[in-house]
Design a protein around this motif. Structure first.
Motif, short mmCIF file in Angstrom:
data_model
loop_
_atom_site.label_atom_id
_atom_site.label_comp_id
_atom_site.label_asym_id
_atom_site.label_seq_id
_atom_site.Cartn_x
_atom_site.Cartn_y
_atom_site.Cartn_z
N TYR A 301 0.85 -1.13 -0.02
CA TYR A 301 0.17 0.07 0.04
C TYR A 301 0.89 1.36 0.02
O TYR A 301 2.04 1.12 0.55
CB TYR A 301 -0.82 0.02 1.18
CG TYR A 301 -2.07 -1.01 1.33
CD1 TYR A 301 -3.15 -0.85 0.99
CD2 TYR A 301 -1.48 -2.23 1.93
CE1 TYR A 301 -4.17 -2.00 0.96
CE2 TYR A 301 -2.51 -3.24 1.99
CZ TYR A 301 -3.67 -3.15 1.65
OH TYR A 301 -4.66 -4.35 1.51
N GLU A 305 -2.62 5.29 1.98
CA GLU A 305 -3.41 4.17 2.00
C GLU A 305 -3.09 3.50 3.51
O GLU A 305 -3.47 2.25 3.59
CB GLU A 305 -3.21 3.15 0.86
CG GLU A 305 -3.57 3.56 -0.27
CD GLU A 305 -3.51 2.73 -1.54
OE1 GLU A 305 -4.18 2.23 -2.27
OE2 GLU A 305 -2.17 2.21 -1.45
N HIS A 307 -4.28 3.63 6.47
CA HIS A 307 -5.67 2.94 7.08
C HIS A 307 -5.95 1.43 6.62
O HIS A 307 -6.03 0.53 7.14
CB HIS A 307 -6.79 3.87 7.13
CG HIS A 307 -6.53 5.12 7.91
ND1 HIS A 307 -6.26 6.06 7.43
CD2 HIS A 307 -6.53 5.13 9.35
CE1 HIS A 307 -6.07 7.29 8.27
NE2 HIS A 307 -6.10 6.67 9.73
N GLN A 308 -6.11 1.52 5.25
CA GLN A 308 -6.33 0.24 4.56
C GLN A 308 -5.37 -1.04 4.91
O GLN A 308 -5.44 -2.10 4.97
CB GLN A 308 -6.40 0.21 3.06
CG GLN A 308 -7.58 1.30 2.68
CD GLN A 308 -7.27 2.49 2.46
OE1 GLN A 308 -6.44 3.30 3.10
NE2 GLN A 308 -7.32 3.17 1.08
#
Length: 326
Positions: A301, A305, A307-308
């Motif tokens: 990521y 990104e 948090h993902q």
């Protein structure tokens, strides 16, 4: 530059922000790194939650591991060059695009190493090697039981133990991982959910019980490992991913002379002298190069990104490391 920041400890989904921060020039004896790859480790998540043994001053940028290339050299820096791939050792804040670090804390990456292999060189390979060969000092032919066997450290323990003639009983939460770990060199793979797990272990090792155990989960899982230990057995706790306490029957300590102690990689690096660190890394580098200590990658990521990426890192079903890349 972009940096992941947090101003208070708590749930990563709530406290982490991606911010634009000023770029700092390196001072005397320092270098400016362009960070390229950063693995997400449990220690990073414990730090963000305020539950780690050593916490940064807030606001802070997380990240204890990664690899980058030298962007510029500060005054008085010798032995490095712009564009060189390096690993910062003991330098926090890797979850940002650029990082200023002392040149003395940099480890040059050998030729042939990928950026991803370099980024994952420090935490998991060193933990597996030290736990097996320095902390427990397990003799060939002995049995070792470990939980979280599908983790990067768990897989490395399996591979190193096979090379050293140590037998492993590997406990996982998903039964479908058995064939995969057996192919990597595990002697036995058992499922955490089996109600007769302790009986299965006893049938494998006999009435004397297991001599050695490694616990990175704590809670119910780690407590069960203590029960599996035989007379004079010892267990090392080096993680607590369940975030639950251990439950210990005092009779195990008294009548079976069980030895239980914790181990922290950061403390090992703090107490080791430079020659010990370099000797260890020299031992590990060929094992990373030949794949013995190379972790699978589940997903990558970008910093934006994050948090993902953390949600993926906390999924028990994943196989492999989650990386933050630029």
């Amino acid at each position: 530059m972009r940096a992941v920041r947090f101003a208070s400890f708590g749930d990563p989904a709530k406290v982490l922000r991606v911010e634009d921060c000023p770029l700092t020039a390196p001072g005397p004896g320092q270098v400016l790194l362009r960070m390229l790859v950063r693995p997400i480790n449990p220690s990073d998540l414990f730090t963000i939650r305020g539950q780690y043994g050593r916490l940064p001053r807030l606001p802070a940028t997380p990240g204890m591991e990664g690899a980058g290339r030298i962007e510029s050299l500060g005054p008085g820096v010798h032995g490095f060059e712009v564009g060189q791939l390096v690993v910062p050792l003991g330098v926090g804040g890797t979850w940002q695009e650029y990082l200023v670090a002392n040149a003395a804390a940099l480890i040059p990456v050998p030729a042939g190493f990928s950026e991803r292999d370099a980024a994952m060189l420090i935490v998991n390979p060193t933990s597996a090697w030290l736990l097996l060969h320095e902390v427990l000092c397990i003799d060939p032919g002995a049995w070792l039981v470990q939980n979280a066997a599908n983790s990067a450290v768990g897989r490395f323990i399996i591979r190193l133990a096979r090379r050293s003639g140590v037998h492993t009983i590997n406990i996982v939460r998903r039964r479908e991982l058995s064939e995969e770990l057996l192919a990597e060199g595990a002697d036995v793979v058992l499922c955490e959910r089996d109600p007769d797990l302790l009986d299965q272990i006893a049938q494998i090792v006999g009435a004397r019980g297991v001599r050695y155990a490694l616990d990175s989960v704590a809670g119910v899982s780690g407590s069960r490992l203590i029960q599996a230990l035989g007379q004079g057995g010892q267990m090392v706790v080096f993680g607590a991913i369940s975030r639950q306490p251990l439950s210990i029957d005092p009779s195990a300590l008294i009548f079976r002379n069980i030895k239980l102690h914790g181990w922290w990689l950061a403390e090992w690096f703090q107490n080791a002298n430079p020659s010990q660190v370099m000797d260890l890394l020299a031992t590990l580098q060929p094992l990373v190069a030949d794949g013995t200590l190379r972790a699978p990658i589940a997903a990558e990521y970008g910093l934006e990104e994050v948090h993902q990426a953390i949600a993926a890192a906390e999924q028990s079903e994943r196989n492999g490391k989650i990386l933050l890349v630029n």
